[in-house]
Scaffold this motif. Sequence first.
Motif, PDB file in Angstrom:
ATOM      1  N   SER A  99      18.804  -6.789  21.769  1.00 25.73           N
ATOM      2  CA  SER A  99      19.790  -6.079  20.957  1.00 25.73           C
ATOM      3  C   SER A  99      21.111  -5.931  21.696  1.00 25.73           C
ATOM      4  O   SER A  99      21.174  -5.327  22.776  1.00 25.73           O
ATOM      5  CB  SER A  99      19.264  -4.689  20.577  1.00 25.73           C
ATOM      6  OG  SER A  99      20.263  -3.952  19.905  1.00 25.73           O
ATOM      7  N   LEU A 100      22.171  -6.474  21.102  1.00 29.00           N
ATOM      8  CA  LEU A 100      23.506  -6.250  21.657  1.00 29.00           C
ATOM      9  C   LEU A 100      23.884  -4.782  21.530  1.00 29.00           C
ATOM     10  O   LEU A 100      24.418  -4.176  22.461  1.00 29.00           O
ATOM     11  CB  LEU A 100      24.526  -7.123  20.932  1.00 29.00           C
ATOM     12  CG  LEU A 100      24.343  -8.637  21.060  1.00 29.00           C
ATOM     13  CD1 LEU A 100      25.378  -9.367  20.203  1.00 29.00           C
ATOM     14  CD2 LEU A 100      24.452  -9.071  22.519  1.00 29.00           C
ATOM     15  N   ARG A 101      23.621  -4.219  20.365  1.00 28.12           N
ATOM     16  CA  ARG A 101      24.017  -2.845  20.062  1.00 28.12           C
ATOM     17  C   ARG A 101      23.294  -1.825  20.938  1.00 28.12           C
ATOM     18  O   ARG A 101      23.920  -0.914  21.491  1.00 28.12           O
ATOM     19  CB  ARG A 101      23.733  -2.553  18.578  1.00 28.12           C
ATOM     20  CG  ARG A 101      24.113  -1.147  18.133  1.00 28.12           C
ATOM     21  CD  ARG A 101      23.835  -0.967  16.655  1.00 28.12           C
ATOM     22  NE  ARG A 101      22.419  -0.916  16.328  1.00 28.12           N
ATOM     23  CZ  ARG A 101      21.852  -1.525  15.285  1.00 28.12           C
ATOM     24  NH1 ARG A 101      22.589  -2.260  14.472  1.00 28.12           N
ATOM     25  NH2 ARG A 101      20.565  -1.415  15.064  1.00 28.12           N
ATOM     26  N   ALA A 102      21.982  -1.971  21.074  1.00 33.35           N
ATOM     27  CA  ALA A 102      21.184  -0.926  21.711  1.00 33.35           C
ATOM     28  C   ALA A 102      20.932  -1.158  23.187  1.00 33.35           C
ATOM     29  O   ALA A 102      20.506  -0.224  23.880  1.00 33.35           O
ATOM     30  CB  ALA A 102      19.838  -0.788  20.986  1.00 33.35           C
ATOM     31  N   ASP A 103      21.181  -2.370  23.673  1.00 29.84           N
ATOM     32  CA  ASP A 103      20.835  -2.657  25.061  1.00 29.84           C
ATOM     33  C   ASP A 103      21.987  -3.222  25.882  1.00 29.84           C
ATOM     34  O   ASP A 103      22.315  -2.685  26.941  1.00 29.84           O
ATOM     35  CB  ASP A 103      19.630  -3.613  25.104  1.00 29.84           C
ATOM     36  CG  ASP A 103      18.361  -2.914  24.687  1.00 29.84           C
ATOM     37  OD1 ASP A 103      17.802  -2.173  25.517  1.00 29.84           O
ATOM     38  OD2 ASP A 103      17.939  -3.071  23.523  1.00 29.84           O
ATOM     39  N   VAL A 104      22.597  -4.302  25.427  1.00 31.22           N
ATOM     40  CA  VAL A 104      23.621  -4.936  26.251  1.00 31.22           C
ATOM     41  C   VAL A 104      24.857  -4.049  26.365  1.00 31.22           C
ATOM     42  O   VAL A 104      25.370  -3.813  27.469  1.00 31.22           O
ATOM     43  CB  VAL A 104      23.982  -6.332  25.707  1.00 31.22           C
ATOM     44  CG1 VAL A 104      25.117  -6.938  26.532  1.00 31.22           C
ATOM     45  CG2 VAL A 104      22.760  -7.249  25.735  1.00 31.22           C
ATOM     46  N   THR A 105      25.358  -3.536  25.242  1.00 37.28           N
ATOM     47  CA  THR A 105      26.568  -2.715  25.294  1.00 37.28           C
ATOM     48  C   THR A 105      26.386  -1.451  26.132  1.00 37.28           C
ATOM     49  O   THR A 105      27.221  -1.156  26.996  1.00 37.28           O
ATOM     50  CB  THR A 105      27.052  -2.374  23.878  1.00 37.28           C
ATOM     51  OG1 THR A 105      27.441  -3.592  23.228  1.00 37.28           O
ATOM     52  CG2 THR A 105      28.234  -1.430  23.906  1.00 37.28           C
ATOM     53  N   PRO A 106      25.314  -0.648  25.931  1.00 39.18           N
ATOM     54  CA  PRO A 106      25.173   0.526  26.800  1.00 39.18           C
ATOM     55  C   PRO A 106      24.964   0.171  28.266  1.00 39.18           C
ATOM     56  O   PRO A 106      25.447   0.887  29.151  1.00 39.18           O
ATOM     57  CB  PRO A 106      23.964   1.276  26.216  1.00 39.18           C
ATOM     58  CG  PRO A 106      23.264   0.299  25.347  1.00 39.18           C
ATOM     59  CD  PRO A 106      24.304  -0.642  24.853  1.00 39.18           C
ATOM     60  N   ALA A 107      24.272  -0.947  28.544  1.00 41.13           N
ATOM     61  CA  ALA A 107      24.128  -1.368  29.935  1.00 41.13           C
ATOM     62  C   ALA A 107      25.500  -1.690  30.532  1.00 41.13           C
ATOM     63  O   ALA A 107      25.800  -1.313  31.675  1.00 41.13           O
ATOM     64  CB  ALA A 107      23.204  -2.578  30.028  1.00 41.13           C
ATOM     65  N   ARG A 167      28.346  -0.404  29.651  1.00 41.37           N
ATOM     66  CA  ARG A 167      29.090   0.839  29.834  1.00 41.37           C
ATOM     67  C   ARG A 167      28.601   1.642  31.027  1.00 41.37           C
ATOM     68  O   ARG A 167      29.365   2.403  31.635  1.00 41.37           O
ATOM     69  CB  ARG A 167      29.014   1.674  28.552  1.00 41.37           C
ATOM     70  CG  ARG A 167      29.789   1.048  27.387  1.00 41.37           C
ATOM     71  CD  ARG A 167      29.558   1.769  26.079  1.00 41.37           C
ATOM     72  NE  ARG A 167      30.366   1.174  25.005  1.00 41.37           N
ATOM     73  CZ  ARG A 167      30.249   1.491  23.712  1.00 41.37           C
ATOM     74  NH1 ARG A 167      29.349   2.392  23.326  1.00 41.37           N
ATOM     75  NH2 ARG A 167      31.023   0.903  22.816  1.00 41.37           N
ATOM     76  N   LEU A 168      27.318   1.465  31.377  1.00 35.91           N
ATOM     77  CA  LEU A 168      26.749   2.170  32.520  1.00 35.91           C
ATOM     78  C   LEU A 168      26.878   1.370  33.811  1.00 35.91           C
ATOM     79  O   LEU A 168      26.469   1.833  34.878  1.00 35.91           O
ATOM     80  CB  LEU A 168      25.277   2.474  32.254  1.00 35.91           C
ATOM     81  CG  LEU A 168      25.013   3.588  31.248  1.00 35.91           C
ATOM     82  CD1 LEU A 168      23.565   3.568  30.784  1.00 35.91           C
ATOM     83  CD2 LEU A 168      25.361   4.955  31.848  1.00 35.91           C
ATOM     84  N   GLY A 169      27.447   0.168  33.726  1.00 38.00           N
ATOM     85  CA  GLY A 169      27.620  -0.651  34.913  1.00 38.00           C
ATOM     86  C   GLY A 169      26.339  -1.297  35.409  1.00 38.00           C
ATOM     87  O   GLY A 169      26.239  -1.648  36.589  1.00 38.00           O
ATOM     88  N   LEU A 170      25.348  -1.487  34.506  1.00 37.87           N
ATOM     89  CA  LEU A 170      24.099  -2.134  34.884  1.00 37.87           C
ATOM     90  C   LEU A 170      24.172  -3.628  34.584  1.00 37.87           C
ATOM     91  O   LEU A 170      24.556  -4.016  33.479  1.00 37.87           O
ATOM     92  CB  LEU A 170      22.926  -1.534  34.091  1.00 37.87           C
ATOM     93  CG  LEU A 170      22.557  -0.078  34.363  1.00 37.87           C
ATOM     94  CD1 LEU A 170      21.488   0.376  33.370  1.00 37.87           C
ATOM     95  CD2 LEU A 170      22.060   0.100  35.797  1.00 37.87           C
ATOM     96  N   PRO A 171      23.808  -4.486  35.512  1.00 39.58           N
ATOM     97  CA  PRO A 171      23.706  -5.905  35.182  1.00 39.58           C
ATOM     98  C   PRO A 171      22.703  -6.096  34.048  1.00 39.58           C
ATOM     99  O   PRO A 171      21.693  -5.385  33.973  1.00 39.58           O
ATOM    100  CB  PRO A 171      23.188  -6.541  36.480  1.00 39.58           C
ATOM    101  CG  PRO A 171      23.463  -5.537  37.544  1.00 39.58           C
ATOM    102  CD  PRO A 171      23.404  -4.199  36.899  1.00 39.58           C
ATOM    103  N   CYS A 172      22.969  -7.043  33.164  1.00 41.16           N
ATOM    104  CA  CYS A 172      22.060  -7.201  32.026  1.00 41.16           C
ATOM    105  C   CYS A 172      21.991  -8.657  31.581  1.00 41.16           C
ATOM    106  O   CYS A 172      22.957  -9.416  31.698  1.00 41.16           O
ATOM    107  CB  CYS A 172      22.462  -6.303  30.864  1.00 41.16           C
ATOM    108  SG  CYS A 172      24.078  -6.660  30.171  1.00 41.16           S
ATOM    109  N   ALA A 173      20.827  -9.005  31.050  1.00 41.99           N
ATOM    110  CA  ALA A 173      20.600 -10.319  30.471  1.00 41.99           C
ATOM    111  C   ALA A 173      20.265 -10.144  28.999  1.00 41.99           C
ATOM    112  O   ALA A 173      19.555  -9.210  28.619  1.00 41.99           O
ATOM    113  CB  ALA A 173      19.461 -11.040  31.191  1.00 41.99           C
ATOM    114  N   TRP A 174      20.774 -11.044  28.177  1.00 43.61           N
ATOM    115  CA  TRP A 174      20.543 -11.027  26.734  1.00 43.61           C
ATOM    116  C   TRP A 174      19.586 -12.148  26.372  1.00 43.61           C
ATOM    117  O   TRP A 174      19.882 -13.323  26.620  1.00 43.61           O
ATOM    118  CB  TRP A 174      21.871 -11.199  26.005  1.00 43.61           C
ATOM    119  CG  TRP A 174      21.774 -11.269  24.504  1.00 43.61           C
ATOM    120  CD1 TRP A 174      20.876 -10.624  23.705  1.00 43.61           C
ATOM    121  CD2 TRP A 174      22.632 -12.002  23.625  1.00 43.61           C
ATOM    122  NE1 TRP A 174      21.102 -10.915  22.383  1.00 43.61           N
ATOM    123  CE2 TRP A 174      22.183 -11.763  22.309  1.00 43.61           C
ATOM    124  CE3 TRP A 174      23.731 -12.840  23.834  1.00 43.61           C
ATOM    125  CZ2 TRP A 174      22.805 -12.338  21.199  1.00 43.61           C
ATOM    126  CZ3 TRP A 174      24.350 -13.410  22.741  1.00 43.61           C
ATOM    127  CH2 TRP A 174      23.883 -13.156  21.434  1.00 43.61           C
TER     128      TRP A 174
END
Length: 242
Positions: free
Chosen positions: A183-191, A193-200
């Motif tokens: 989820s872009l909305r629920a996972d990538v975007t908040p990650a 904003r929190l400065g967490l590296p993330c994979a989609w």
Amino acid sequence: MRLRLSDFDAVTFDVYGTLIDWEPSIIAFLGAWAGRHGVSAPGKDLLMAFDRARADIQKERPAHLYPDILRRCFERVSREFSIAIDVEERERFAATPHAWPAYADSQVGLKALQAKAKVGALSNIDNASLASSCIKLGFSFDVVVTAERVGAYKPDWPHFHTGIADFAALGIPRQRILHIGQSLRADVTPANRLGLPCAWINRPGRLLGLSGEGAAEAKPDLTVSSLVELVAALTGAPADIT
């Protein structure tokens, strides 16, 4: 930014849409229900009606348990398509998470990652439903954060803050955590904003969580189409699901 698993001591996963393939089951349920009531609607329209309702209802506080989220979604979708609310069918819909299947690559991918790092679940679900899904996954997470536990739903931040704290208690700092979601909305975007590296994990043909508030802002550090591809990108060695 090239992501390597050796740069992390923990990976956190969204579950539904990322590891559990829920969309076909939701479309099949709503499509059969609509057909029984004489409504002909494309599966995508039913799914997007569900997604809009879900995004709104998950913002309500105090937060509802996920079966009640599904009940409220069912009621909104019923009204949107001018179908009288059937209580029996609403209750059947509320119980559907227990039947949603895992993606074929989920178990082997999770175990390949867990051999090298701790693996956590940050899930917009209730505890009982997640327990059923873990049986289907054949996997035990090292850290589990549910909406029931934190009383909120992503993209709100309590899941992330709690997961970070749980891993800190295991001696793992936040900069050594990688978040993974569909989820872009629920996972990538908040990650982001929190400065967490993330994979989609952009699962082919799947739509939930790819639109709505904040989705257009999402900037994953890595994009793949499957968990097998993710493992290969992170480790250089593909997970074999055969």
